[in-house]
Design a protein around this motif. Structure first.
Motif, PDB file in Angstrom:
ATOM      1  N   CYS A 134      38.768  42.571  45.924  1.00 45.71           N
ATOM      2  CA  CYS A 134      40.017  42.449  45.161  1.00 45.71           C
ATOM      3  C   CYS A 134      41.039  43.502  45.594  1.00 45.71           C
ATOM      4  O   CYS A 134      40.682  44.625  45.968  1.00 45.71           O
ATOM      5  CB  CYS A 134      39.731  42.605  43.667  1.00 45.71           C
ATOM      6  SG  CYS A 134      38.499  41.456  43.024  1.00 45.71           S
ATOM      7  N   MET A 183      43.125  37.351  39.608  1.00 37.08           N
ATOM      8  CA  MET A 183      42.843  38.748  39.251  1.00 37.08           C
ATOM      9  C   MET A 183      43.713  39.724  40.039  1.00 37.08           C
ATOM     10  O   MET A 183      43.292  40.805  40.417  1.00 37.08           O
ATOM     11  CB  MET A 183      41.367  39.065  39.478  1.00 37.08           C
ATOM     12  CG  MET A 183      40.406  38.311  38.587  1.00 37.08           C
ATOM     13  SD  MET A 183      40.667  38.630  36.818  1.00 37.08           S
ATOM     14  CE  MET A 183      40.210  40.355  36.691  1.00 37.08           C
ATOM     15  N   LEU A 197      40.509  32.871  35.366  1.00 32.07           N
ATOM     16  CA  LEU A 197      40.659  34.322  35.486  1.00 32.07           C
ATOM     17  C   LEU A 197      42.100  34.787  35.315  1.00 32.07           C
ATOM     18  O   LEU A 197      42.337  35.942  34.947  1.00 32.07           O
ATOM     19  CB  LEU A 197      40.133  34.782  36.854  1.00 32.07           C
ATOM     20  CG  LEU A 197      38.641  34.530  37.089  1.00 32.07           C
ATOM     21  CD1 LEU A 197      38.266  34.914  38.526  1.00 32.07           C
ATOM     22  CD2 LEU A 197      37.794  35.316  36.100  1.00 32.07           C
ATOM     23  N   ALA A 239      42.511  43.466  37.156  1.00 31.15           N
ATOM     24  CA  ALA A 239      41.586  44.105  36.221  1.00 31.15           C
ATOM     25  C   ALA A 239      42.096  45.449  35.696  1.00 31.15           C
ATOM     26  O   ALA A 239      41.986  45.724  34.498  1.00 31.15           O
ATOM     27  CB  ALA A 239      40.221  44.279  36.874  1.00 31.15           C
TER      28      ALA A 239
END
Length: 382
Positions: free
Chosen positions: A111, A227, A249, A254
């Protein structure tokens, strides 16, 4: 610009990439981070994947992992769904979909703002400017928050290593990238289902394929925004939900979801000296209490995870004891059967021996009687 197995990045030198990899990115920030300029990634075109598992074999060799029970040419393992673990950093799964069989390669998606790094208070995880999300076991305390935080359920913990357990996952072959090499899986793919290059270029390539072949692809680049975006992205010919990929998602990274809780303590610690300099002693006391509470929280988390590990170990031991008991019972039954058969055989042999002895004695007696009769006849005649 893009790179496949047969064509590598002409612009990338090992020295330049080495410098890039040497930097760490702050993970837990409330501000959305769009990625390092020129960062690298991989595009997985699932319409080209044939499920040959060459990527799994290459990953196994590059990372010096233990050989699997079944050879990589054995595709029977595709009969059940698998996930990456401590012995396999990447796996290929097969899905039967509305448009036929589809194969998906599973590994860390790296990510742009990794959840594992956002919850790691010792910064064991870090996002490298070149693209990979890497792990430093020397600072890891084993809390395993990263396992719970990852929305893709990727990191695994070495529960079977009692002395130096680590959290393990795909590294996007960061050491190879640093040397100017392709990730092992990309290099090994015979169908060029994996393309390595600058992330921005990969997005353009993916969009171009979708526009050129609208009947072949779903109009969605998975990982472009999920994300907050990932360095590993996907193209598919079927809805992603049909191949086990989450589409719930959202696009919020995050760290933006966790930053409130993670940044309260640092903010307070920074503001107290400015506004309450006259209360230095109280501030220090609060810092001490906060540190104590943090330590206790970490200890509680560790104890909880250890308890879970002990439960699993107890269950495994109970299962092993049950299997051992069954094995012993089976062995005892087989022993009794063998003894019984041996006794029966011995009895039969004994009866046979007695019968033969009696027959032999009878024959000898008859012979002796015949001999005696023969001896008595001359006397009678004389």
């Amino acid at each position: 610009m893009s790179i496949s197995r047969r064509k590598f990045l002409g612009w990338m030198g090992a020295a330049g990439v080495g410098t890039t990899l040497g930097k760490k990115a702050g993970a837990a920030s409330g501000k959305h981070f769009t990625g390092h300029p020129g960062s690298l990634g991989v595009l997985h075109d699932m319409t080209r994947c044939v499920g040959c598992r060459s990527c799994e074999e290459a990953c196994n060799q590059v990372n010096e992992l233990p050989k699997p029970e079944k050879p990589f040419k054995d595709t029977s393992v595709l009969d059940k769904k698998r996930r990456a673990d401590t012995k396999a950093y990447t796996v290929v799964n097969r899905y039967e979909t509305s448009r036929g069989t589809v194969f998906r390669k599973i590994q860390c998606n790296h990510c742009l703002e990794p959840a594992c790094a956002s919850v790691c208070f010792v910064t064991a995880f870090s996002k490298q400017p070149a693209g990979p999300v890497v792990y430093d076991p020397s600072v890891c305390v084993g809390c395993r928050y990263c396992l719970m935080a990852c929305p893709f359920e990727i990191p695994s913990y070495q529960y079977d290593d009692p002395f130096t357990p680590e959290v393990v996952k795909c590294t996007m072959c960061a050491p190879r990238i640093e040397k100017g090499q392709l990730p092992g899986c990309v290099e090994a793919c015979p169908k060029e289902a994996l393309t390595f290059g600058k992330r921005d270029d990969l997005v353009r390539i993916a969009r171009k394929r979708i526009n050129k072949y609208p009947d072949r692809y779903v109009d969605h680049i998975y990982g472009e925004k999920e994300m907050g975006g990932t360095s590993w992205m996907y193209l598919s010919g079927v809805p992603f939900t049909e191949i086990g990929m989450r589409e719930d998602l959202g696009n919020t990274p995050a760290p933006a979801l966790t930053s409130g809780a993670l940044h309260v303590v640092p903010m307070v610690v920074a503001l107290w000296p400015v506004f309450l300099t006259g209360m230095y002693g109280m501030t220090k006391r609060r810092e001490k209490i906060a540190a104590l509470e943090k330590t206790e929280a970490v200890q509680a988390a560790i104890e909880k995870t250890d308890a879970e590990g002990e439960d699993k170990l107890s269950a495994a031991m109970e299962k092993a004891n049950t299997e051992k008991k069954k094995a012993l019972e089976k062995a005892e039954q087989e022993k009794e059967k063998a003894v019984r058969e041996a006794l029966e055989k011995a009895e039969q042999e004994k009866e046979k021996a007695v019968r033969e002895a009696l027959e032999k004695a009878e024959q000898e007696k008859e012979k002796a009687d015949d001999d005696k009769t023969a001896d008595d006849k001359p006397e009678e005649e004389s």
